[in-house]
Design an enzyme around this catalytic site. Sequence first.
Site, PDB file in Angstrom:
ATOM      1  N   LYS A  11       0.848  -1.360  -0.048  1.00 24.18           N
ATOM      2  CA  LYS A  11      -0.012  -0.140  -0.088  1.00 24.18           C
ATOM      3  C   LYS A  11       0.940   1.490  -0.185  1.00 24.18           C
ATOM      4  O   LYS A  11       2.270   1.397   0.194  1.00 24.18           O
ATOM      5  CB  LYS A  11      -0.849  -0.068   1.275  1.00 24.18           C
ATOM      6  CG  LYS A  11      -1.939  -1.208   1.225  1.00 24.18           C
ATOM      7  CD  LYS A  11      -3.070  -1.234   2.328  1.00 24.18           C
ATOM      8  CE  LYS A  11      -3.933  -2.142   2.311  1.00 24.18           C
ATOM      9  NZ  LYS A  11      -4.928  -2.025   3.204  1.00 24.18           N
ATOM     10  N   TYR A  51     -12.282  -1.822  -4.128  1.00 23.22           N
ATOM     11  CA  TYR A  51     -12.836  -2.055  -2.900  1.00 23.22           C
ATOM     12  C   TYR A  51     -14.592  -2.025  -2.672  1.00 23.22           C
ATOM     13  O   TYR A  51     -14.932  -1.912  -1.685  1.00 23.22           O
ATOM     14  CB  TYR A  51     -12.177  -1.076  -1.882  1.00 23.22           C
ATOM     15  CG  TYR A  51     -11.162  -1.410  -1.091  1.00 23.22           C
ATOM     16  CD1 TYR A  51     -10.837  -2.448  -0.301  1.00 23.22           C
ATOM     17  CD2 TYR A  51      -9.821  -0.585  -1.554  1.00 23.22           C
ATOM     18  CE1 TYR A  51      -9.580  -2.977   0.052  1.00 23.22           C
ATOM     19  CE2 TYR A  51      -8.656  -0.724  -1.146  1.00 23.22           C
ATOM     20  CZ  TYR A  51      -8.407  -1.931  -0.269  1.00 23.22           C
ATOM     21  OH  TYR A  51      -7.137  -2.346   0.489  1.00 23.22           O
ATOM     22  N   ASN A 114      -2.016   0.180   6.683  1.00 25.63           N
ATOM     23  CA  ASN A 114      -1.517  -1.000   7.415  1.00 25.63           C
ATOM     24  C   ASN A 114      -0.565  -1.819   6.352  1.00 25.63           C
ATOM     25  O   ASN A 114      -0.892  -2.945   6.415  1.00 25.63           O
ATOM     26  CB  ASN A 114      -2.692  -1.669   7.885  1.00 25.63           C
ATOM     27  CG  ASN A 114      -3.921  -2.359   6.874  1.00 25.63           C
ATOM     28  OD1 ASN A 114      -3.636  -1.789   5.748  1.00 25.63           O
ATOM     29  ND2 ASN A 114      -4.854  -2.945   7.124  1.00 25.63           N
ATOM     30  N   HIS A 117      -2.097  -5.495   1.507  1.00 25.72           N
ATOM     31  CA  HIS A 117      -3.425  -6.231   1.308  1.00 25.72           C
ATOM     32  C   HIS A 117      -3.322  -7.503   0.718  1.00 25.72           C
ATOM     33  O   HIS A 117      -2.289  -7.760   0.186  1.00 25.72           O
ATOM     34  CB  HIS A 117      -4.235  -5.147  -0.021  1.00 25.72           C
ATOM     35  CG  HIS A 117      -5.298  -6.000  -0.431  1.00 25.72           C
ATOM     36  ND1 HIS A 117      -6.560  -6.015   0.095  1.00 25.72           N
ATOM     37  CD2 HIS A 117      -5.430  -6.758  -1.427  1.00 25.72           C
ATOM     38  CE1 HIS A 117      -7.488  -6.728  -0.445  1.00 25.72           C
ATOM     39  NE2 HIS A 117      -6.734  -7.350  -1.465  1.00 25.72           N
ATOM     40  N   GLU A 128      -9.579 -10.050  -7.842  1.00 28.62           N
ATOM     41  CA  GLU A 128      -8.601  -9.122  -7.470  1.00 28.62           C
ATOM     42  C   GLU A 128      -7.636  -9.203  -8.412  1.00 28.62           C
ATOM     43  O   GLU A 128      -6.740  -8.036  -9.065  1.00 28.62           O
ATOM     44  CB  GLU A 128      -8.285  -9.009  -6.016  1.00 28.62           C
ATOM     45  CG  GLU A 128      -9.476  -8.492  -5.100  1.00 28.62           C
ATOM     46  CD  GLU A 128      -8.985  -8.754  -3.563  1.00 28.62           C
ATOM     47  OE1 GLU A 128      -9.946  -8.255  -2.804  1.00 28.62           O
ATOM     48  OE2 GLU A 128      -8.089  -9.044  -3.270  1.00 28.62           O
TER      49      GLU A 128
HETATM   50  O1  CDP Z   1      -7.269  -5.801   4.630  1.00 25.98           O
HETATM   51  P1  CDP Z   1      -8.059  -6.794   5.531  1.00 25.98           P
HETATM   52  O2  CDP Z   1      -8.829  -7.881   4.679  1.00 25.98           O
HETATM   53  O3  CDP Z   1      -7.209  -7.260   6.563  1.00 25.98           O
HETATM   54  O4  CDP Z   1      -9.102  -5.883   5.996  1.00 25.98           O
HETATM   55  P2  CDP Z   1     -10.620  -5.542   5.689  1.00 25.98           P
HETATM   56  O5  CDP Z   1     -11.482  -5.833   6.936  1.00 25.98           O
HETATM   57  O6  CDP Z   1     -11.103  -6.008   4.326  1.00 25.98           O
HETATM   58  O7  CDP Z   1     -10.811  -3.836   5.468  1.00 25.98           O
HETATM   59  C1  CDP Z   1      -9.978  -3.294   4.127  1.00 25.98           C
HETATM   60  C2  CDP Z   1      -9.030  -2.301   4.802  1.00 25.98           C
HETATM   61  O8  CDP Z   1      -9.734  -1.232   5.020  1.00 25.98           O
HETATM   62  C3  CDP Z   1      -8.214  -2.304   5.628  1.00 25.98           C
HETATM   63  O9  CDP Z   1      -6.805  -3.162   5.201  1.00 25.98           O
HETATM   64  C4  CDP Z   1      -7.864  -1.136   6.106  1.00 25.98           C
HETATM   65  O10 CDP Z   1      -6.867  -0.323   5.206  1.00 25.98           O
HETATM   66  C5  CDP Z   1      -9.184  -0.424   5.885  1.00 25.98           C
HETATM   67  N1  CDP Z   1      -9.817  -0.534   7.353  1.00 25.98           N
HETATM   68  C6  CDP Z   1      -9.947   0.822   8.104  1.00 25.98           C
HETATM   69  O11 CDP Z   1      -9.513   1.807   7.358  1.00 25.98           O
HETATM   70  N2  CDP Z   1     -10.846   0.858   9.064  1.00 25.98           N
HETATM   71  C7  CDP Z   1     -11.000  -0.276   9.559  1.00 25.98           C
HETATM   72  N3  CDP Z   1     -12.032  -0.122  10.730  1.00 25.98           N
HETATM   73  C8  CDP Z   1     -11.186  -1.281   8.781  1.00 25.98           C
HETATM   74  C9  CDP Z   1     -10.468  -1.537   7.608  1.00 25.98           C
HETATM   75 MG    MG Z   2     -10.043  -7.736   3.278  1.00 26.13          MG
END
Ligand code: CDP
Ligand code: MG
Length: 139
Positions: A11, A51, A114, A117, A128
């Site tokens: 990212k 997304y 974070n 991805h 994806e």
């Molecule tokens: O990336 P991952 O699959 O672990 O998490 P996700 O639940 O699919 O969320 C996608 C992305 O959204 C995350 O990697 C974060 O960058 C962002 N996110 C966020 O900004 N705030 C949250 N409460 C949850 C996710």
């Molecule tokens: Mg995810």
Amino acid sequence: MKSQRTFAIIKPDAVKKNATGDILNMIHTAGFRIIGMRMLEINREQAEGFYAVHAERPFFASLCEFMSSGPIVVLALEKENAIADWRKLMGATNPANAEAGTIRKKHAANIEHNAVHGSDAEDTARFELSYFFAGYELF
Ligand code: CDP
Ligand code: MG
């Protein structure tokens, strides 16, 4: 288990802090083959398309803003059990909960910024991968 493909992104936060090389090294050390890789910037609309499953979530607008804020590295990865193993190597979404030795523990600043991805299932991996790579671009 047979060889499986997954999709990964380094990212904008991680690219910006020059963590790309370390993350690629962690990927190789963990036994993944990199079968596709490209550095690029995506615009707001392209981030929203990627997304789309999160469109109703409160963090969607901020996430899409962040993902289009600078260069990213998109990766196609291959190994046995690639989808689950890549998520394990990434660590928890919130780096505060990420285990030692994971990419997010080492490189993520917070739950949004974070570092990486990863696809979460076979169908999302297929979508994806095809969002960023044509079949002929994978080795
Ligand atoms: O990336 P991952 O699959 O672990 O998490 P996700 O639940 O699919 O969320 C996608 C992305 O959204 C995350 O990697 C974060 O960058 C962002 N996110 C966020 O900004 N705030 C949250 N409460 C949850 C996710
Ligand atoms: Mg995810």
